[in-house]
Scaffold this motif. Structure first.
Motif, PDB file in Angstrom:
ATOM      1  N   ASP A  96      65.918  21.113  15.069  1.00 54.10           N
ATOM      2  CA  ASP A  96      64.690  21.412  14.337  1.00 54.10           C
ATOM      3  C   ASP A  96      63.757  20.206  14.305  1.00 54.10           C
ATOM      4  O   ASP A  96      62.534  20.343  14.484  1.00 54.10           O
ATOM      5  N   LYS A  97      64.317  19.010  14.126  1.00 58.28           N
ATOM      6  CA  LYS A  97      63.491  17.803  14.116  1.00 58.28           C
ATOM      7  C   LYS A  97      62.959  17.491  15.519  1.00 58.28           C
ATOM      8  O   LYS A  97      61.803  17.079  15.680  1.00 58.28           O
ATOM      9  N   ALA A  98      63.807  17.693  16.522  1.00 56.26           N
ATOM     10  CA  ALA A  98      63.377  17.449  17.901  1.00 56.26           C
ATOM     11  C   ALA A  98      62.254  18.400  18.288  1.00 56.26           C
ATOM     12  O   ALA A  98      61.244  17.994  18.884  1.00 56.26           O
ATOM     13  N   LEU A  99      62.412  19.672  17.953  1.00 56.38           N
ATOM     14  CA  LEU A  99      61.399  20.664  18.295  1.00 56.38           C
ATOM     15  C   LEU A  99      60.096  20.410  17.539  1.00 56.38           C
ATOM     16  O   LEU A  99      59.006  20.652  18.070  1.00 56.38           O
ATOM     17  N   TYR A 100      60.195  19.920  16.323  1.00 53.70           N
ATOM     18  CA  TYR A 100      58.977  19.594  15.565  1.00 53.70           C
ATOM     19  C   TYR A 100      58.220  18.458  16.266  1.00 53.70           C
ATOM     20  O   TYR A 100      56.990  18.520  16.424  1.00 53.70           O
ATOM     21  N   THR A 101      58.962  17.436  16.679  1.00 54.54           N
ATOM     22  CA  THR A 101      58.335  16.320  17.403  1.00 54.54           C
ATOM     23  C   THR A 101      57.677  16.816  18.680  1.00 54.54           C
ATOM     24  O   THR A 101      56.540  16.441  19.009  1.00 54.54           O
ATOM     25  N   ILE A 102      58.388  17.662  19.411  1.00 58.21           N
ATOM     26  CA  ILE A 102      57.849  18.210  20.659  1.00 58.21           C
ATOM     27  C   ILE A 102      56.610  19.056  20.378  1.00 58.21           C
ATOM     28  O   ILE A 102      55.618  18.998  21.115  1.00 58.21           O
ATOM     29  N   ALA A 103      56.649  19.852  19.310  1.00 61.77           N
ATOM     30  CA  ALA A 103      55.508  20.701  18.956  1.00 61.77           C
ATOM     31  C   ALA A 103      54.267  19.851  18.714  1.00 61.77           C
ATOM     32  O   ALA A 103      53.164  20.186  19.165  1.00 61.77           O
ATOM     33  N   ARG A 104      54.444  18.745  18.007  1.00 59.95           N
ATOM     34  CA  ARG A 104      53.297  17.877  17.740  1.00 59.95           C
ATOM     35  C   ARG A 104      52.769  17.252  19.030  1.00 59.95           C
ATOM     36  O   ARG A 104      51.560  17.065  19.202  1.00 59.95           O
ATOM     37  N   GLN A 105      53.676  16.939  19.962  1.00 65.80           N
ATOM     38  CA  GLN A 105      53.246  16.396  21.247  1.00 65.80           C
ATOM     39  C   GLN A 105      52.480  17.441  22.050  1.00 65.80           C
ATOM     40  O   GLN A 105      51.470  17.131  22.695  1.00 65.80           O
ATOM     41  N   VAL A 106      52.974  18.674  22.028  1.00 64.51           N
ATOM     42  CA  VAL A 106      52.292  19.762  22.736  1.00 64.51           C
ATOM     43  C   VAL A 106      50.882  19.939  22.171  1.00 64.51           C
ATOM     44  O   VAL A 106      49.896  20.064  22.915  1.00 64.51           O
ATOM     45  N   MET A 107      50.774  19.954  20.850  1.00 63.05           N
ATOM     46  CA  MET A 107      49.464  20.112  20.216  1.00 63.05           C
ATOM     47  C   MET A 107      48.516  18.985  20.621  1.00 63.05           C
ATOM     48  O   MET A 107      47.345  19.218  20.938  1.00 63.05           O
ATOM     49  N   ASP A 192      38.846  17.436  15.383  1.00 66.63           N
ATOM     50  CA  ASP A 192      39.685  16.780  14.390  1.00 66.63           C
ATOM     51  C   ASP A 192      40.239  17.809  13.402  1.00 66.63           C
ATOM     52  O   ASP A 192      39.667  18.040  12.328  1.00 66.63           O
ATOM     53  N   PHE A 193      41.348  18.419  13.804  1.00 63.89           N
ATOM     54  CA  PHE A 193      41.972  19.409  12.927  1.00 63.89           C
ATOM     55  C   PHE A 193      42.654  18.714  11.757  1.00 63.89           C
ATOM     56  O   PHE A 193      43.207  17.617  11.912  1.00 63.89           O
ATOM     57  N   PRO A 194      42.650  19.335  10.591  1.00 65.56           N
ATOM     58  CA  PRO A 194      43.347  18.747   9.436  1.00 65.56           C
ATOM     59  C   PRO A 194      44.842  18.604   9.718  1.00 65.56           C
ATOM     60  O   PRO A 194      45.439  19.435  10.411  1.00 65.56           O
ATOM     61  N   GLU A 195      45.424  17.559   9.185  1.00 63.48           N
ATOM     62  CA  GLU A 195      46.855  17.328   9.356  1.00 63.48           C
ATOM     63  C   GLU A 195      47.667  18.518   8.872  1.00 63.48           C
ATOM     64  O   GLU A 195      48.689  18.870   9.467  1.00 63.48           O
ATOM     65  N   GLU A 196      47.218  19.168   7.795  1.00 65.85           N
ATOM     66  CA  GLU A 196      47.977  20.315   7.284  1.00 65.85           C
ATOM     67  C   GLU A 196      48.024  21.470   8.285  1.00 65.85           C
ATOM     68  O   GLU A 196      48.988  22.225   8.311  1.00 65.85           O
ATOM     69  N   ASP A 197      46.987  21.603   9.126  1.00 70.95           N
ATOM     70  CA  ASP A 197      47.012  22.639  10.162  1.00 70.95           C
ATOM     71  C   ASP A 197      48.084  22.334  11.201  1.00 70.95           C
ATOM     72  O   ASP A 197      48.853  23.211  11.608  1.00 70.95           O
ATOM     73  N   TYR A 198      48.106  21.078  11.655  1.00 75.05           N
ATOM     74  CA  TYR A 198      49.127  20.685  12.630  1.00 75.05           C
ATOM     75  C   TYR A 198      50.534  20.903  12.054  1.00 75.05           C
ATOM     76  O   TYR A 198      51.403  21.473  12.728  1.00 75.05           O
ATOM     77  N   HIS A 199      50.738  20.439  10.838  1.00 77.48           N
ATOM     78  CA  HIS A 199      52.064  20.535  10.233  1.00 77.48           C
ATOM     79  C   HIS A 199      52.462  21.997  10.012  1.00 77.48           C
ATOM     80  O   HIS A 199      53.606  22.384  10.302  1.00 77.48           O
ATOM     81  N   ARG A 200      51.533  22.789   9.519  1.00 83.34           N
ATOM     82  CA  ARG A 200      51.834  24.198   9.243  1.00 83.34           C
ATOM     83  C   ARG A 200      52.212  24.951  10.516  1.00 83.34           C
ATOM     84  O   ARG A 200      53.210  25.682  10.548  1.00 83.34           O
ATOM     85  N   ILE A 201      51.448  24.754  11.568  1.00 82.83           N
ATOM     86  CA  ILE A 201      51.700  25.487  12.808  1.00 82.83           C
ATOM     87  C   ILE A 201      52.956  24.984  13.502  1.00 82.83           C
ATOM     88  O   ILE A 201      53.760  25.772  14.014  1.00 82.83           O
ATOM     89  N   ALA A 202      53.167  23.664  13.509  1.00 84.43           N
ATOM     90  CA  ALA A 202      54.377  23.116  14.124  1.00 84.43           C
ATOM     91  C   ALA A 202      55.622  23.590  13.385  1.00 84.43           C
ATOM     92  O   ALA A 202      56.616  23.989  14.001  1.00 84.43           O
ATOM     93  N   ALA A 204      55.973  26.292  11.529  1.00 84.95           N
ATOM     94  CA  ALA A 204      56.169  27.725  11.738  1.00 84.95           C
ATOM     95  C   ALA A 204      56.735  28.009  13.126  1.00 84.95           C
ATOM     96  O   ALA A 204      57.599  28.880  13.299  1.00 84.95           O
ATOM     97  N   ALA A 205      56.276  27.255  14.130  1.00 89.76           N
ATOM     98  CA  ALA A 205      56.782  27.430  15.487  1.00 89.76           C
ATOM     99  C   ALA A 205      58.274  27.102  15.549  1.00 89.76           C
ATOM    100  O   ALA A 205      59.064  27.840  16.160  1.00 89.76           O
ATOM    101  N   VAL A 206      58.657  26.012  14.927  1.00 86.58           N
ATOM    102  CA  VAL A 206      60.063  25.602  14.912  1.00 86.58           C
ATOM    103  C   VAL A 206      60.909  26.627  14.159  1.00 86.58           C
ATOM    104  O   VAL A 206      61.993  27.016  14.612  1.00 86.58           O
ATOM    105  N   GLU A 207      60.424  27.078  13.019  1.00 91.42           N
ATOM    106  CA  GLU A 207      61.180  28.037  12.213  1.00 91.42           C
ATOM    107  C   GLU A 207      61.418  29.337  12.985  1.00 91.42           C
ATOM    108  O   GLU A 207      62.538  29.870  13.004  1.00 91.42           O
ATOM    109  N   MET A 208      60.385  29.838  13.629  1.00 90.31           N
ATOM    110  CA  MET A 208      60.526  31.078  14.388  1.00 90.31           C
ATOM    111  C   MET A 208      61.454  30.879  15.585  1.00 90.31           C
ATOM    112  O   MET A 208      62.291  31.732  15.892  1.00 90.31           O
ATOM    113  N   PHE A 209      61.310  29.739  16.263  1.00 88.48           N
ATOM    114  CA  PHE A 209      62.143  29.465  17.438  1.00 88.48           C
ATOM    115  C   PHE A 209      63.598  29.303  17.056  1.00 88.48           C
ATOM    116  O   PHE A 209      64.494  29.833  17.730  1.00 88.48           O
ATOM    117  N   MET A 210      63.855  28.590  15.988  1.00 89.96           N
ATOM    118  CA  MET A 210      65.238  28.386  15.547  1.00 89.96           C
ATOM    119  C   MET A 210      65.868  29.692  15.087  1.00 89.96           C
ATOM    120  O   MET A 210      67.075  29.906  15.266  1.00 89.96           O
TER     121      MET A 210
END
Length: 217
Positions: A96-107, A192-202, A204-210
């Motif tokens: 979950d932590k690895a995928l979150y890091t990857i999600a932020r990199q993808v974004m 410049d998207f708000p940090e909360e947008d990045y965090h929320r989407i990343a 949610a992506a990890v949660e659904m994937f896991m």
């Protein structure tokens, strides 16, 4: 690969480029600025030489074809974006932590200003310059997807995830990371998207994937 009309492909020409010297970097930087601001057609060789502070003869000694120069700019920028986003994962990192890091990199890879500039230019030139579209696809979106796939393979082999179709799973994860950010960047020109947008989407992506691929038991 040689084209149907017998012309040498851009990949073959790219292999002959002498990528060294201060003036090579000047040419590439000058071309990047003009191509990203004007597009391929409107950026003339004279303008590029002027922006790069080199003679046309010097420019042509590196790039005898403007299309080759354009493709080198795209190739270089895609690699630069990949290097900037490629934060290594911590050893023993949970999925979950690895995928979150990857999600932020993808974004970061698809919302950056230079990525959006390249996307727009490549789309506008794709019809008359199809090789460029393929180059951008392979060097940008596919490179990101392949990095995600590589992680899924290693995590599955380590017993941390249960993925069978790596290609589809990697594609799905990348798309989850885009949510509405890509459309906002493309059509609303948001940067410049708000940090909360990045965090929320990343998150949610990890949660659904896991929920789909986590090892149960």
């Amino acid at each position: 690969m040689t084209s149907d009309d017998g012309q040498i492909s851009l990949d073959q020409q790219a292999a002959t480029i002498q990528r060294k010297g201060r003036k090579f970097d000047q040419v590439l930087e000058g071309a990047r600025k003009l191509f990203m601001s004007k597009g391929f057609e409107r950026a003339s060789v004279d303008d590029i030489a002027r922006e790069a502070a080199v003679s046309k003869a010097t420019l042509y000694s590196y790039f005898p074809d403007k299309r080759l120069l354009f493709s080198e700019v795209v190739r270089t920028e895609c690699q630069r974006q990949s290097d900037l986003a490629g934060e290594p994962l911590s050893p023993g990192c949970t999925p979950d932590k690895a995928l979150y890091t990857i999600a932020r990199q993808v974004m970061a890879s698809f919302t950056s200003e230079i990525s959006q500039q390249m996307f727009r230019v490549c789309v506008s030139e794709a019809k008359r310059f199809p090789e460029l579209g393929e180059l951008f696809y392979q060097s940008g979106p596919m490179a990101v997807r392949n990095e995600v796939r590589a992680y899924l393979v290693s995590a599955t082999e380590a017993g941390q995830l249960s993925v069978e179709d790596y290609d589809t799973a990697a594609d799905q994860f990348v798309e989850l990371c885009k949510a509405n950010l890509l459309l906002r960047a493309v059509f609303l020109n948001e940067r410049d998207f708000p940090e909360e947008d990045y965090h929320r989407i990343a998150s949610a992506a990890v949660e659904m994937f896991m929920a789909r691929f986590a090892v149960v038991g």
